[in-house]
Design a protein around this motif. Structure first.
Motif, mmCIF file in Angstrom:
data_model
loop_
_atom_site.group_PDB
_atom_site.id
_atom_site.type_symbol
_atom_site.label_atom_id
_atom_site.label_comp_id
_atom_site.label_asym_id
_atom_site.label_seq_id
_atom_site.Cartn_x
_atom_site.Cartn_y
_atom_site.Cartn_z
ATOM 1 N N ARG A 59 5.773 120.470 -12.142
ATOM 2 C CA ARG A 59 5.803 120.901 -10.744
ATOM 3 C C ARG A 59 7.095 121.662 -10.493
ATOM 4 N N PRO A 60 7.002 122.932 -10.087
ATOM 5 C CA PRO A 60 8.222 123.716 -9.882
ATOM 6 C C PRO A 60 8.982 123.248 -8.649
ATOM 7 N N SER A 61 10.279 123.367 -8.701
ATOM 8 C CA SER A 61 11.090 123.072 -7.525
ATOM 9 C C SER A 61 10.883 124.167 -6.487
ATOM 10 N N GLU A 62 11.304 123.891 -5.273
ATOM 11 C CA GLU A 62 11.193 124.898 -4.217
ATOM 12 C C GLU A 62 11.967 126.153 -4.598
ATOM 13 N N ASP A 63 13.166 125.952 -5.129
ATOM 14 C CA ASP A 63 13.982 127.096 -5.534
ATOM 15 C C ASP A 63 13.292 127.895 -6.634
ATOM 16 N N MET A 64 12.644 127.221 -7.574
ATOM 17 C CA MET A 64 11.961 127.930 -8.656
ATOM 18 C C MET A 64 10.786 128.734 -8.131
ATOM 19 N N ALA A 97 2.430 130.721 1.202
ATOM 20 C CA ALA A 97 1.254 130.039 0.677
ATOM 21 C C ALA A 97 1.567 129.323 -0.637
ATOM 22 N N LEU A 98 2.362 129.951 -1.498
ATOM 23 C CA LEU A 98 2.753 129.330 -2.755
ATOM 24 C C LEU A 98 3.579 128.073 -2.514
ATOM 25 N N LEU A 99 4.505 128.148 -1.571
ATOM 26 C CA LEU A 99 5.340 126.986 -1.251
ATOM 27 C C LEU A 99 4.486 125.823 -0.759
ATOM 28 N N VAL A 100 3.528 126.104 0.107
ATOM 29 C CA VAL A 100 2.659 125.054 0.638
ATOM 30 C C VAL A 100 1.847 124.426 -0.485
ATOM 31 N N ALA A 134 2.660 124.195 -3.497
ATOM 32 C CA ALA A 134 3.552 123.427 -4.372
ATOM 33 C C ALA A 134 4.068 122.164 -3.685
ATOM 34 N N GLY A 135 3.692 121.977 -2.396
ATOM 35 C CA GLY A 135 4.091 120.774 -1.676
ATOM 36 C C GLY A 135 5.325 120.920 -0.825
#
Length: 273
Positions: free
Chosen positions: A48-53, A70-73, A75-76
């Motif tokens: 799972r990528p970090s928010e920064d990644m 949308a990608l951030l959402v 990814a959680g």
């Protein structure tokens, strides 16, 4: 404008963007200060990528701001970029800047559209060209594609409609491929189905080129359009905001029309002193 993604997680979406940009996992890893192994694990869902990644990868892949949210959402994480309505008081400086830019470009035509090609603002040059457009097309929200390609809009007066229409539809196809918007797809299907006036065939040489005036320089496709018995020729350019931090601002486009010949420039200066 709603973006629709398949429910497959952030990894496959990032992989899809990477493949569309034709970048290898190793190249992306080097650009994002990561490793090809980590990029592979993210894309396959093993990591799972970090928010920064997510943000770093989105930056290196030149993903539009709306899609970054949308990608951030997926990814959680919470969306990073706001979507502020243009009539919000916080956007006053943006509106004022756009108004000054459009006024400063007069007498030449210029307008601002959003991501759905809805017209946000126009100057007097555009208003002049829209004289004679059917009232139903001028009911808000005005849409630049409908006004241009509709048989009751500008289409009957565009001398090189075949070429210009093809270029606009190709532009929309690229945008649909980028943002995957159902609303934009619906608009495309609507305007692509408009009948092409017979005049487009009579006034062109079979390739959409105007037969009634000397060809303009071939460095860009001109818009050749009639107004008041005069044939005008324009070269269009599109500008966007650099490094936008708001979805609304990111999707604004400023389209300007530069006279392609002296006759067009003189006509506009005479009509709009």
């Amino acid at each position: 404008m709603t973006t629709v993604f398949p429910d497959t997680g952030v990894g496959p979406l990032l992989r899809d963007w990477r493949e569309r940009r034709r970048i290898s996992q190793l190249d992306l890893a080097l650009r994002a200060d990561s490793s090809a192994r980590h990029i592979s694990f993210i894309e396959t869902g093993r990591s799972r990528p970090s928010e920064d990644m997510v943000l770093r990868l989105a930056e290196q892949l030149d993903i539009p701001v709306r899609e970054r949210n949308a990608l951030l959402v997926m990814a959680g994480y919470a969306p990073r970029y706001a979507q502020t309505p243009l009539d919000d008081p916080a956007m006053a400086s943006v509106r004022d800047g756009l108004d000054r830019l459009l006024a400063g470009y007069e007498p030449y035509p210029a307008l601002v559209v959003d991501g759905r090609y809805d017209v946000v603002a126009v100057n007097r040059g555009i208003a002049l060209l829209m004289e004679g457009v059917a009232e139903e097309l001028l009911t808000p929200p005005l849409n630049a594609m409908r006004i241009t390609l509709h048989p009751a809009g500008l289409a009957p007066r565009i001398r090189n409609l075949a070429e210009w229409r093809a270029d606009l539809l190709t532009q929309m196809e690229r945008q649909i491929a980028l943002v995957r918007s159902p609303e934009l797809r619906t608009l495309y299907e609507e305007v692509a189905a408009y009948p092409v006036p017979d005049r487009a065939d009579r006034d062109t040489d079979g390739r959409g080129a105007d037969r009634t005036r000397e060809r303009t320089p071939s460095f860009a496709l001109p818009l050749v359009i009639e107004h008041g018995g005069q044939v005008l020729s324009f070269i269009a350019s599109i500008a966007t905001f650099n490094t936008p931090m708001d979805v609304t601002v990111a999707e604004l486009a400023i389209e300007t029309f530069l006279p392609a010949d002296r006759e067009t420039a003189a006509y506009l200066r005479e009509r709009l002193p």
